[in-house]
Scaffold this active site. Structure first.
Site, PDB file in Angstrom:
ATOM      1  N   ASP A  51       1.047  -1.307  -0.116  1.00 29.98           N
ATOM      2  CA  ASP A  51      -0.056   0.223  -0.126  1.00 29.98           C
ATOM      3  C   ASP A  51       0.926   1.241  -0.250  1.00 29.98           C
ATOM      4  O   ASP A  51       0.463   2.429  -0.051  1.00 29.98           O
ATOM      5  CB  ASP A  51      -1.205   0.103   1.175  1.00 29.98           C
ATOM      6  CG  ASP A  51      -0.212  -0.107   2.487  1.00 29.98           C
ATOM      7  OD1 ASP A  51       0.867  -0.129   2.732  1.00 29.98           O
ATOM      8  OD2 ASP A  51      -1.113   0.085   3.622  1.00 29.98           O
ATOM      9  N   GLU A 189       9.601  -4.354   9.996  1.00 31.24           N
ATOM     10  CA  GLU A 189      10.143  -2.887   9.615  1.00 31.24           C
ATOM     11  C   GLU A 189      10.394  -1.790  10.612  1.00 31.24           C
ATOM     12  O   GLU A 189       9.914  -1.838  11.733  1.00 31.24           O
ATOM     13  CB  GLU A 189       8.726  -2.212   8.811  1.00 31.24           C
ATOM     14  CG  GLU A 189       9.010  -1.158   8.326  1.00 31.24           C
ATOM     15  CD  GLU A 189       8.090  -0.464   7.118  1.00 31.24           C
ATOM     16  OE1 GLU A 189       7.194  -1.217   6.756  1.00 31.24           O
ATOM     17  OE2 GLU A 189       8.198   0.711   6.748  1.00 31.24           O
TER      18      GLU A 189
END
Ligand code: KIV
Length: 272
Positions: A51, A189
């Site tokens: 996204d 992440e």
């Protein structure tokens, strides 16, 4: 959708097994057919329709405005490349934050309408029920822990996560949860490399790092970042392998000057 017979389409289970064999997993984001074809030809293992699309392609400041329709259109474009790589689509904001039933419907549309092989969603314990429901619908799930961009408002910006013993333990518990639920892999992440190493050693499924150091089982970068197409702030972990923005700009200047000076098209490039 059938893939190139010379390179049969990877499955989520194939990716999980790569960790057991000690093979590093190569992941890049892709958002359209021609670039997916090129990345696939170069042999990436996973094409992630992230996204991040919202920021690097659609010009939004965050990933929050990305809709399921955006993800369906771009995921279908990547699948049309008929890649040998596994195609994973991100579940965008608000498609899995309401109920497990909504999450299954959104993940189901990504599989049924766009043809992706698996979905990725951000979060651990807080989305346990949604992950369970999607897996119950037989759709492979990739987890995503640490700096989860859809939490940008709560985090107060894109900040490194997992610093301090408590935060590290929460991440470890989430990583073990994703493994026990049956996720086939997880993205880590924006966490310190030592924490990513601890998590990677603690679980049997592969960890795919981005801004999480070299000790993960694989690495992912965003297409526009690694090719030098995204001209915003460059985080420390982004290594640029090309300067496509510079090349596109010089090619455009050359075209403009040829048109203005009457050098394009030549008669050889024209029909008789
Ligand atoms: O949206 C995305 O591209 C991602 C990767 C950066 C992991 O989630």
């Amino acid at each position: 959708m059938a893939s190139d017979p010379a390179r049969p389409r990877r499955t989520a289970a194939d990716v999980t097994r790569m960790k057991g064999r000690g093979e590093k997993i190569v992941v890049l984001t892709a958002y359209d057919t021609p670039s997916a074809r090129i990345l696939d030809r170069a042999g990436v293992d996973i094409l992630l329709v992230g996204d991040s699309l919202g920021m690097v392609v659609l010009g939004h400041e965050t990933t929050l405005p990305v809709t399921l329709d955006d993800m369906l259109r771009h995921s279908a474009a990547v699948v049309r490349a008929k890649p040998g790589a596994l195609v994973v689509a991100d579940m965008p904001f608000l498609t899995f934050h309401t109920t497990p039933a909504d999450a299954v419907r959104a993940a189901g549309r990504l599989v049924q309408e766009a043809g992706v092989d698996a979905v990725k969603l951000e979060g651990g314990e807080r989305v346990r029920g949604e992950i369970e429901a999607i897996l119950k619908a037989q759709i492979p799930v990739m987890g995503h822990l640490g700096l989860t961009p859809q939490s940008v408002l709560r985090m107060g910006g894109y900040r490194v996560q997992g610093r301090g013993a408590n935060a590290e333990d929460v991440l470890l518990a989430d990583a073990k949860l994703l493994e026990s639920l049956g996720c086939f892999a997880m993205v880590l992440e924006g966490i310190p490399w030592g924490v990513a190493q601890r998590l990677s050693e603690a679980v049997s499924i592969p960890t795919i790092g981005i801004g999480a150091g070299p000790r993960c089982d694989g690495q992912v970068l965003v297409f526009h970042d690694f090719l030098g197409l995204h001209e915003g702030l460059r985080p420390k972990f982004v290594r640029r392998y090309a300067d496509l923005a510079g090349q596109i700009e010089s090619a455009t200047r050359a075209f403009a000057s040829d048109v203005r000076e009457g050098r394009f098209p030549s008669l050889d490039e024209s029909y008789e």
